[in-house]
Motif scaffolding. Structure first.
Motif, PDB file in Angstrom:
ATOM      1  N   PRO A 433       0.838  -1.222   0.000  1.00 12.27           N
ATOM      2  CA  PRO A 433       0.000   0.000   0.000  1.00 12.27           C
ATOM      3  C   PRO A 433       0.863   1.259   0.000  1.00 12.27           C
ATOM      4  O   PRO A 433       1.929   1.311   0.628  1.00 12.27           O
ATOM      5  N   ILE A 434       0.394   2.297  -0.707  1.00 14.70           N
ATOM      6  CA  ILE A 434       1.024   3.620  -0.688  1.00 14.70           C
ATOM      7  C   ILE A 434       0.135   4.527   0.146  1.00 14.70           C
ATOM      8  O   ILE A 434      -1.010   4.803  -0.228  1.00 14.70           O
ATOM      9  N   LEU A 435       0.647   4.986   1.294  1.00 10.69           N
ATOM     10  CA  LEU A 435      -0.099   5.858   2.198  1.00 10.69           C
ATOM     11  C   LEU A 435       0.524   7.246   2.171  1.00 10.69           C
ATOM     12  O   LEU A 435       1.731   7.401   2.360  1.00 10.69           O
ATOM     13  N   VAL A 436      -0.310   8.262   1.925  1.00  8.10           N
ATOM     14  CA  VAL A 436       0.126   9.654   1.980  1.00  8.10           C
ATOM     15  C   VAL A 436      -0.729  10.357   3.019  1.00  8.10           C
ATOM     16  O   VAL A 436      -1.946  10.464   2.867  1.00  8.10           O
ATOM     17  N   LYS A 437      -0.091  10.814   4.098  1.00  9.59           N
ATOM     18  CA  LYS A 437      -0.802  11.432   5.227  1.00  9.59           C
ATOM     19  C   LYS A 437      -1.905  10.514   5.735  1.00  9.59           C
ATOM     20  O   LYS A 437      -3.049  10.921   5.928  1.00  9.59           O
ATOM     21  N   ASN A 438      -1.530   9.231   5.898  1.00  9.10           N
ATOM     22  CA  ASN A 438      -2.424   8.198   6.426  1.00  9.10           C
ATOM     23  C   ASN A 438      -3.624   7.923   5.521  1.00  9.10           C
ATOM     24  O   ASN A 438      -4.613   7.341   5.966  1.00  9.10           O
ATOM     25  N   LYS A 439      -3.528   8.343   4.256  1.00 11.23           N
ATOM     26  CA  LYS A 439      -4.608   8.086   3.302  1.00 11.23           C
ATOM     27  C   LYS A 439      -4.066   7.208   2.176  1.00 11.23           C
ATOM     28  O   LYS A 439      -3.020   7.485   1.594  1.00 11.23           O
ATOM     29  N   LEU A 440      -4.790   6.122   1.875  1.00  9.21           N
ATOM     30  CA  LEU A 440      -4.372   5.201   0.829  1.00  9.21           C
ATOM     31  C   LEU A 440      -4.590   5.848  -0.538  1.00  9.21           C
ATOM     32  O   LEU A 440      -5.699   6.259  -0.873  1.00  9.21           O
ATOM     33  N   VAL A 441      -3.515   5.956  -1.340  1.00 10.11           N
ATOM     34  CA  VAL A 441      -3.625   6.581  -2.663  1.00 10.11           C
ATOM     35  C   VAL A 441      -3.302   5.603  -3.786  1.00 10.11           C
ATOM     36  O   VAL A 441      -3.488   5.929  -4.954  1.00 10.11           O
ATOM     37  N   GLY A 442      -2.803   4.435  -3.469  1.00  9.32           N
ATOM     38  CA  GLY A 442      -2.466   3.464  -4.502  1.00  9.32           C
ATOM     39  C   GLY A 442      -1.627   2.340  -3.917  1.00  9.32           C
ATOM     40  O   GLY A 442      -1.653   2.095  -2.711  1.00  9.32           O
ATOM     41  N   SER A 443      -0.869   1.681  -4.791  1.00  7.68           N
ATOM     42  CA  SER A 443      -0.016   0.581  -4.313  1.00  7.68           C
ATOM     43  C   SER A 443       1.174   0.407  -5.236  1.00  7.68           C
ATOM     44  O   SER A 443       1.124   0.787  -6.419  1.00  7.68           O
ATOM     45  N   PHE A 444       2.245  -0.119  -4.677  1.00  6.63           N
ATOM     46  CA  PHE A 444       3.393  -0.548  -5.464  1.00  6.63           C
ATOM     47  C   PHE A 444       3.244  -2.046  -5.723  1.00  6.63           C
ATOM     48  O   PHE A 444       2.875  -2.803  -4.823  1.00  6.63           O
ATOM     49  N   GLY A 445       3.564  -2.450  -6.945  1.00  2.00           N
ATOM     50  CA  GLY A 445       3.587  -3.866  -7.279  1.00  2.00           C
ATOM     51  C   GLY A 445       5.004  -4.267  -7.649  1.00  2.00           C
ATOM     52  O   GLY A 445       5.535  -3.781  -8.652  1.00  2.00           O
ATOM     53  N   ILE A 446       5.628  -5.076  -6.826  1.00  5.56           N
ATOM     54  CA  ILE A 446       6.990  -5.557  -7.109  1.00  5.56           C
ATOM     55  C   ILE A 446       6.859  -6.961  -7.679  1.00  5.56           C
ATOM     56  O   ILE A 446       6.484  -7.902  -6.979  1.00  5.56           O
TER      57      ILE A 446
END
Length: 621
Positions: A433-446
């Motif tokens: 998960p990508i969290l910006v200021k404790n808000k989920l904005v997307g995700s990284f997929g490795i």
């Protein structure tokens, strides 16, 4: 849940208490003694209850900042309670009307002062130094302007008329000035978001102080006109703010945080436009007022000078803070650039493919490895869902993984990806998960290309059950299949035959032509067994030059015919390295259930039959 329900009941009880207070004053408006004595009792109860709430919050609080805050609020309501007790004693027991200025007035004055101290203490402890300093200067400006206009319009005319003493008016003027300062504190809380208190607590404090300012203003003008008396309709409004502020102590019990005010240190406080310009507007207004109304050195001139001084000092603090902010801005910009470079290096030079997805699973960016994996330019694929490149039967699992990531939980899954040239690649992808200021904005997929790993795993699994040289099943596979078939045959009354094949004089062939030629011969023989067995029978290399074939659903009298056909096929010449080799095989068999009902019995019987054939030179079991 139980505490919330109790608090709702308390809130309803408080509302009923105030309404009943009003009703009491209305019912006994013609009976002065009952109206005043009953009103005093209501006031004592209305200050005793919040005092107990605040005292309980003080005792249960563990952090020092909370203990001081609740203690100051307790002293505020308790001081008011003492004032009400003295008032009750004077008006109900001694039956002496309370004078407009009495000795126990000091307890009422202390009450609002303690309340102000409580809020200033929170701002001092929670806000940064620059914010607190500006807040003090804002208080200075508001107080100076308030006192100046109060003097000009209220105090000075009354003093000149001689209707009321300066001390009496000053004491009564003290309340609205303090109320304005309290409102300024609450404004700092309110415009600071929920950095100081929860919004619900703020609402009760705002309502309480607004009612206190309203009732205090009416009380001041009635005192100034000499028309105030105890037991008037505004008396319940003096008690309501005490109840509402005390009620905030109950709200603190609802949260799992230790109290409603236990929060992080305030670093990112932002002012509203009105907070920024209010001190300047007040000074400008007072300055123009001085130009039109001032006669030399008077209260207006002094007030204007003091307010301008406060604003200049405040401006000095603002300039100093702005210089620090500019310096911090450049530092943060440099740190951000370094952080961006580190992130970009990690993203771009990661040995695995790295994708950035939005909440719908669409590609926002990818590194060069990801672009190579899919086989296209990185920027050309932005905005495309990753599901477009995944085999259809894996897309449901992909959507499930994205849903898991939306719950801010990392997840991993495997799928087959079809790249641009049509090749199928096995990918193991981890979603973070990508969290910006404790808000989920997307995700990284490795994503890791595990195609070769998968092939190796499949190869390892295949050769765990198959012979490496011939590709036929091995002893392990044959025995597992035979064990399963024995169980099935017993349940369903099936019959089958096991053919046991051994290459004649194979050792001599090996010694004469070499082991390489022997391996080629065994592979060629295995290919003929595969042709014979086709898909209807199970064939296996048991080891060395021994092979087995399992034929299902065959009558016992047909087995010799099958052996003859197989023997003819296997005995034809073999071409090994351009050399024609003539080789025969001996074949024995065992029949289920005639020759045995267990794996050991059947294999033993088939092996024995093969050796008898080898000795006799003709088909025999």
């Amino acid at each position: 849940m139980k505490i919330k329900k109790e608090n709702k009941i308390w809130l309803i009880a408080l509302t009923g208490f105030i309404l009943f207070y009003f009703l009491w004053l209305l019912i006994w408006q013609d009976n002065e003694y009952l109206r005043i004595s009953g009103g005093n009792v209501f006031s004592i109860i209305g200050t005793f209850i919040p005092s107990m709430w605040l005292l309980s919050a003080y005792r249960k609080s563990k952090l020092k900042i909370n203990k001081v805050y609740w203690l100051l609020l307790f002293l505020s309501t308790f001081s008011y309670l003492i004032g009400e007790i003295f008032s009750f004693y004077s008006e109900t027991i001694l039956i002496v009307p309370s004078p407009s200025l009495s000795l126990y007035e000091i307890f009422y004055m202390a009450s609002v002062l303690f309340c102000l101290f409580a809020f200033v203490f929170i701002i001092w402890r929670q806000a940064n130094k620059a914010m607190f300093t500006k807040f003090i200067f804002d208080i200075g400006v508001v107080m100076t302007v308030s006192i100046t206009f109060s003097w000009y319009y209220i105090l000075e005319p009354f003093i000149e008329q001689g209707n009321v003493s300066l001390l009496s008016l000053s004491v009564n003027l003290y309340y609205p000035i303090i109320d304005i300062l309290l409102l300024l504190c609450v404004s700092a809380f309110y415009f600071g978001g929920e950095e100081f208190f929860s919004k619900r607590v703020l609402n009760y404090i705002l309502i309480g102080l607004s009612i206190q300012i309203f009732s205090g203003s009416i009380h001041f003008f009635e005192i100034a006109q000499g028309i105030y008396f105890s037991g008037k309709w505004i008396d319940p409004l003096f008690i309501l703010p005490e109840l509402l502020i005390g009620y905030t102590a109950l709200i603190g019990r609802e949260s799992e945080r230790k109290t409603a005010i236990e929060i992080e240190k305030l670093d990112n406080y932002s002012l509203s436009i009105w907070q920024l310009i209010l001190p300047y507007l007040l000074v400008i207004f007072l300055f123009f007022f001085m130009i039109t109304k001032s006669n030399g050195l008077d209260m207006i001139s002094v007030g204007s000078g003091l307010s301008i001084t406060f604003v200049l000092l405040r401006q000095f603090v603002v300039i100093s803070e702005n210089r620090k902010l500019v310096k911090q801005y450049y530092q943060k910009t440099e740190e951000l650039a370094v952080s961006e470079e580190r992130y970009r290096s990690l993203f771009e030079y990661h040995p695995d493919s790295v994708f950035s997805f939005d909440l719908q699973g669409k590609i926002e960016s990818m590194n060069s490895v990801g672009a190579t994996l899919i086989g296209d330019d990185p920027n050309a694929l932005n905005g495309f869902p990753i599901a477009d490149f995944i085999e259809q039967h894996y897309t449901a699992n992909q959507n499930e993984q994205l849903s898991t990531t939306k719950n801010e939980v990392p997840s991993s899954h495997e799928f087959t990806l079809k790249n641009k040239d049509g090749s199928d690649l096995n990918i193991d992808m981890t979603h973070i998960p990508i969290l910006v200021k404790n808000k989920l904005v997307g995700s990284f997929g490795i994503g890791r290309d595990i195609t070769e790993k998968k092939l190796n795993e499949e190869k390892i699994h295949f050769y765990a059950y198959h012979d490496y040289l011939t590709g036929l099943g091995n002893r392990r596979l044959f025995e597992e299949k035979l064990t399963h078939l024995l169980k099935q045959a017993k349940e369903e009354n099936l019959t089958f035959a096991i053919l046991f094949v051994d290459v004649d004089k194979f050792k001599e062939i090996n010694d004469h032509y070499g082991h390489e030629a022997g391996d080629i011969l065994l592979s060629a023989l295995a290919d003929r067994i595969k042709i014979y067995a086709d898909s209807t029978a199970l064939s296996a290399r048991m080891g060395g030059d021994e092979f087995t074939i399992l034929i299902k659903e065959i009558a016992e009298y047909n087995v010799q015919e099958e052996i003859a056909a197989l023997s003819k096929l296997l005995n034809e010449p073999y071409s090994v390295n351009d050399i024609e080799i003539h080789c025969t095989s001996s074949i024995g068999f065992a029949y289920y259930p005639t020759d045995g009902t267990t794996l050991t019995e059947l294999l033993s019987k088939a092996d024995s039959a093969m050796y008898r054939v080898k000795k006799s030179g003709k088909p025999f079991r």
